[in-house]
Design a protein around this motif. Structure first.
Motif, mmCIF file in Angstrom:
data_model
loop_
_atom_site.group_PDB
_atom_site.id
_atom_site.type_symbol
_atom_site.label_atom_id
_atom_site.label_comp_id
_atom_site.label_asym_id
_atom_site.label_seq_id
_atom_site.Cartn_x
_atom_site.Cartn_y
_atom_site.Cartn_z
ATOM 1 N N ASN A 68 4.166 -61.675 0.939
ATOM 2 C CA ASN A 68 2.826 -62.128 1.312
ATOM 3 C C ASN A 68 2.520 -61.907 2.789
ATOM 4 N N HIS A 69 3.491 -61.492 3.553
ATOM 5 C CA HIS A 69 3.267 -61.312 4.987
ATOM 6 C C HIS A 69 3.629 -59.912 5.458
ATOM 7 N N MET A 70 3.453 -58.937 4.588
ATOM 8 C CA MET A 70 3.737 -57.546 4.967
ATOM 9 C C MET A 70 2.627 -57.037 5.881
ATOM 10 N N THR A 71 3.025 -56.187 6.805
ATOM 11 C CA THR A 71 1.994 -55.520 7.602
ATOM 12 C C THR A 71 1.867 -54.102 7.074
ATOM 13 N N THR A 72 0.616 -53.678 6.905
ATOM 14 C CA THR A 72 0.405 -52.328 6.390
ATOM 15 C C THR A 72 0.051 -51.403 7.560
ATOM 16 N N THR A 73 0.819 -50.340 7.694
ATOM 17 C CA THR A 73 0.535 -49.375 8.765
ATOM 18 C C THR A 73 0.215 -48.036 8.122
ATOM 19 N N SER A 81 -1.684 -35.281 6.211
ATOM 20 C CA SER A 81 -1.954 -36.326 5.214
ATOM 21 C C SER A 81 -1.656 -37.696 5.799
ATOM 22 N N ILE A 82 -2.427 -38.651 5.315
ATOM 23 C CA ILE A 82 -2.247 -40.003 5.841
ATOM 24 C C ILE A 82 -1.562 -40.864 4.800
ATOM 25 N N ARG A 83 -0.454 -41.455 5.206
ATOM 26 C CA ARG A 83 0.329 -42.314 4.339
ATOM 27 C C ARG A 83 0.191 -43.743 4.827
ATOM 28 N N SER A 84 0.042 -44.637 3.899
ATOM 29 C CA SER A 84 0.086 -46.022 4.372
ATOM 30 C C SER A 84 1.355 -46.655 3.819
ATOM 31 N N SER A 85 2.008 -47.436 4.641
ATOM 32 C CA SER A 85 3.225 -48.078 4.149
ATOM 33 C C SER A 85 3.232 -49.538 4.555
ATOM 34 N N SER A 86 3.735 -50.337 3.659
ATOM 35 C CA SER A 86 3.793 -51.765 3.938
ATOM 36 C C SER A 86 5.153 -52.097 4.526
ATOM 37 N N ASN A 87 5.124 -52.927 5.516
ATOM 38 C CA ASN A 87 6.325 -53.233 6.256
ATOM 39 C C ASN A 87 6.493 -54.708 6.488
ATOM 40 N N PHE A 88 7.733 -55.072 6.511
ATOM 41 C CA PHE A 88 8.006 -56.463 6.873
ATOM 42 C C PHE A 88 9.203 -56.458 7.798
ATOM 43 N N ASN A 89 9.029 -56.979 8.973
ATOM 44 C CA ASN A 89 10.135 -57.039 9.910
ATOM 45 C C ASN A 89 10.663 -58.465 10.015
#
Ligand code: ATP
Ligand code: MG
Lengths: 472, 226
Positions: A68-73, A81-89
């Motif tokens: 629930n607290h992923m950051t999407t970059t 091409s543009i990729r979006s990836s969800s990240n959680f640190n």
């Protein structure tokens, strides 16, 4: 005095009835003793069991919270091409915080380990695994154009800028890792027999170390020698510490590469030093990473309280506690159930016994009506009669308690053995406390009062002439 | 001062309408043997239960040495001042004769009054006077004959050395000779030991021993001249 003697004689005069009452009292006292003993035994067994194992608890990331607290970059690839990836640190928990958590009433034992890289001017590595890095080399390795790009890449792997710094800021004299364990017995590779102590002993005091025999041979180090080491950050680690070599280990596995697909604990290698957790923690190296941190909690029911206590000390809400209580309850629950049965059984017997006693004393007083009338007619006072009846029943109760109590204690062990399955790892506990004794005595007194109460009520209610008249 | 005074006593049993005793007045003194006679059902036993403090009169008063029984400690009175020989004996049947009497002595705490002898010895000699030997004295009351039980009852009443002795048909179950022996004892108690002895009887022979005879007729107590 004569009232007591007469009460004793009365017990003998009405043998039949008193034997009946006595048998009931005996059964009740024995059953109550057994029930209370079994209950307290099982309580003690559970306590001993809980104390013996503690509840091993570790801190881990709450992945529900993380999702629930992923950051999407969004990342632009070189092809456009543009990729979006969800990240959680996950943030790192500083080692000080781990140590602070252990200072809690809920924590029975704290097993901790940590590691750091060390450098030394005196020691050369037996197997040089370490290659000094520069920023340029690192960027080249990772194919990064800019420093920022490198940082982003590391962040995606879950490491921060600090880590990059530690790589490029390392002293050229870096030898290997220094490991701190709060208990020598915790070291898995020794437990598993992958390493063996060749000479000397494990660390006991501060600033004692165990090293590999290869490293000792390479540097001509003997037991009792002092080696000087420091942290491996060029900019931060200016201080050195002296460690006394108290033991040498042999690495039976050698430098075997971990097999793919086999999860393996990271363990000290040939160039590594093993010290106590406190030694490493007090060394004040710039970068010490926590390894295994296990809190042994005093009781399964304190996990929630422990977590909120940790949050009060600064644990981020992304973390949760990891523990396994299934095994605990698998052992403890049947014991609880059985002890519950024992207590229920005791209460049922107690109530049944009390009812029978009341019933008997009602019959008893009918038999004794005439006696009461006669004694009152020749001048015995109500309180004397009442005392006589109380003495009678108390004597009987005392007698039955004196027999029933030891009998119950004797029986409670085999009965507990039948009721409580001791094969489940629970140690049988012997438990007969002053608390139980006073409870039993209270039960005895209450039974005594119950069995004389009706009679006394009767005496105080009727005038002797009425009793004597009723007879004829 | 009268040892015992009955002042204008009326008595009615619980819910019944008829009074058993109606405005009875009488005085009893020490050193005198009284006999109370009357038809069966006349109220003799009733009068004795009032005198012994087992029951209280509906109106009027029973006075012991000028003290109203209704306000005094009647347990104490029964234990120490009066000895009652009941018509139905009222003995503890599963105790021996000796136990019955010793218990009664203990209740009245008469040890202080007869300290020179042990209680049991006192009882044995008392029973002997009444014609009961040691063996019989130690048998359970249940296993005694009616006459023996009656004499145990008499011994119990006398054991505490009370000032007043009341007896409800004390010779009812006794043969002529034994009855005579017992009446001699009562006479001696009245005349030599200065007791107030009140005996209820049907027997003319018994009444012959009395210093004064009283008759209950229709709830009234009449003093008869011998
Ligand atoms: N508990 C009672 N309730 C009601 N009436 C009673 C009770 N006891 C006795 N009576 C009645 O009171 C009257 C007097 O009884 P009491 O026993 O005094 O007679 P008594 O003169 O002693 O007779 P006896 O010579 O037969 O012993 C009798 O009519 C009797 O029926
Ligand atoms: Mg009568």
């Amino acid at each position: 005095m004569f009232i007591y003697l007469n009460a004793l004689k009365n017990l003998l005069r009405n043998k039949g009835r008193n034997i009946l009452v006595g048998v009931i009292l005996l059964i009740v006292m024995t059953a109550t003793t057994v029930s209370l003993s079994v209950n307290s035994m099982s309580g003690a067994m559970i306590d001993n069991f809980t104390e013996g194992i503690g509840v091993p608890t570790t801190i881990r990331v709450d992945w529900d919270w993380a999702r629930n607290h992923m950051t999407t970059t969004t990342i632009e690839s070189p092809d456009g091409s543009i990729r979006s990836s969800s990240n959680f640190n996950a943030i790192e928990i500083p080692i000080e915080l781990y140590v602070a958590f252990a200072d809690s009433i809920y924590v029975q034992d704290f097993l901790s380990s940590a590691m750091a890289q060390y450098a030394s001017d005196d020691i050369v590595p037996a197997i040089s695994l370490y290659q000094p890095l520069t920023l340029e080399k690192l960027m080249a390795q990772f194919n990064a154009q800019t420093y920022e790009e490198l940082v982003t890449m590391f962040q995606q792997m879950g490491s921060d800028e600090d880590y990059i710094e530690s790589l490029i800021d390392a002293k050229p004299t870096t030898v290997g890792m220094i490991w701190g364990f709060s208990k020598a017995s915790l070291m898995g590779d020794f437990r598993r027999g992958e390493k063996r102590l060749l000479e000397g002993r494990f660390f006991e005091d501060l600033n004692e170390t165990v090293i590999s025999s290869e490293l000792a041979a390479k540097n001509n180090i003997k037991l009792g020698d002092i080696i000087t080491v420091s942290g491996n950050s060029q900019t931060h680690d200016k201080e050195t510490i002296n460690l006394t070599v108290v033991g040498m280990f042999e690495d039976i596995m050698g430098e075997v590469q971990p097999q793919l697909g086999v999860a393996q604990e990271i363990t000290p290698g040939i160039d590594d030093l093993i010290v106590s957790f406190d030694t490493l923690y007090n060394a004040g190296f710039h970068r010490i990473d926590p390894s295994t941190m296990t809190y042994f909690l005093t009781h399964p029911e304190v996990t929630a309280a422990f977590l909120s206590e940790m949050q009060g000390k600064g644990l981020h809400e992304m973390f949760m506690l990891d523990y396994d209580l299934d095994e605990y309850y698998a052992v403890v629950d049947p014991v609880r159930d059985m002890s519950g049965i024992a207590v229920t059984f005791g209460i049922v017997i107690l109530i049944t016994g009390a009812v029978i006693l009341v019933f008997l004393s009602v019959i008893n007083i009918r038999e004794r009506k005439y006696e009461v009338g006669v004694l009152r007619a020749i001048g015995m006072k109500k309180h004397q009669l009442a005392r006589g009846m109380i003495y009678e029943s108390l004597t009987l109760v005392t007698l039955c308690t004196l027999i029933g109590l030891p009998l119950g204690v004797l029986l409670s062990r085999p009965i507990a053995g039948i009721l409580l399955d001791t094969s489940s790892g629970l140690e049988m506990a012997r438990e007969f406390s002053a608390g139980i004794l006073s409870l039993l005595l209270a039960v005895a007194v209450i039974l005594g009062i119950i069995s004389s109460f009706i009679g006394i009520l009767y005496i105080t209610k009727y005038e002797p002439i009425r009793i004597l008249q009723e007879r004829t | 001062m009268n040892t015992l005074a009955i002042n204008n006593v009326t008595y009615k049993y619980g819910k019944t309408t008829k009074s058993v005793l109606k405005n009875v007045t009488a005085n009893f003194e020490k050193g005198v043997l009284y006999c109370i006679v009357g038809k069966s059902g006349a109220g003799k036993s009733t009068l004795l239960s009032l005198i012994s403090g087992l029951d209280l009169c509906t109106s009027g008063a029973v006075l012991y040495e000028n003290e109203d029984l209704s306000t005094m400690n009647r347990d104490e009175y029964r234990a120490r001042n009066i000895g009652v020989i009941f018509q139905g004996y009222n003995l503890l049947t599963n105790c021996s004769a000796v136990e019955n009497i010793v218990l009664s002595m203990n209740i009245s705490n008469c040890r202080e009054r007869c300290p020179q002898r042990s209680a049991k010895e006192h009882v044995y000699s008392l029973l002997e006077k009444l014609g009961i030997d040691k063996e019989t004295a130690n048998r359970k009351v249940l296993k005694l004959s009616g006459g023996e039980q009656q004499r145990v009852g008499i011994a119990r009443a006398l054991s505490n050395n009370p000032e007043i002795i009341i007896a409800d048909e004390p010779t009812g179950n006794l043969d002529g000779e034994t009855a005579k022996g017992i009446m001699d004892i009562f006479v001696k108690l009245a005349h030599e030991e200065n007791k107030c002895v009140i005996i209820v009887t049907h027997s003319k022979d018994v009444a012959a021993y009395a210093d004064q005879i009283m008759r209950i007729v229709n709830g009234k107590l009449e003093v008869q001249n011998k």
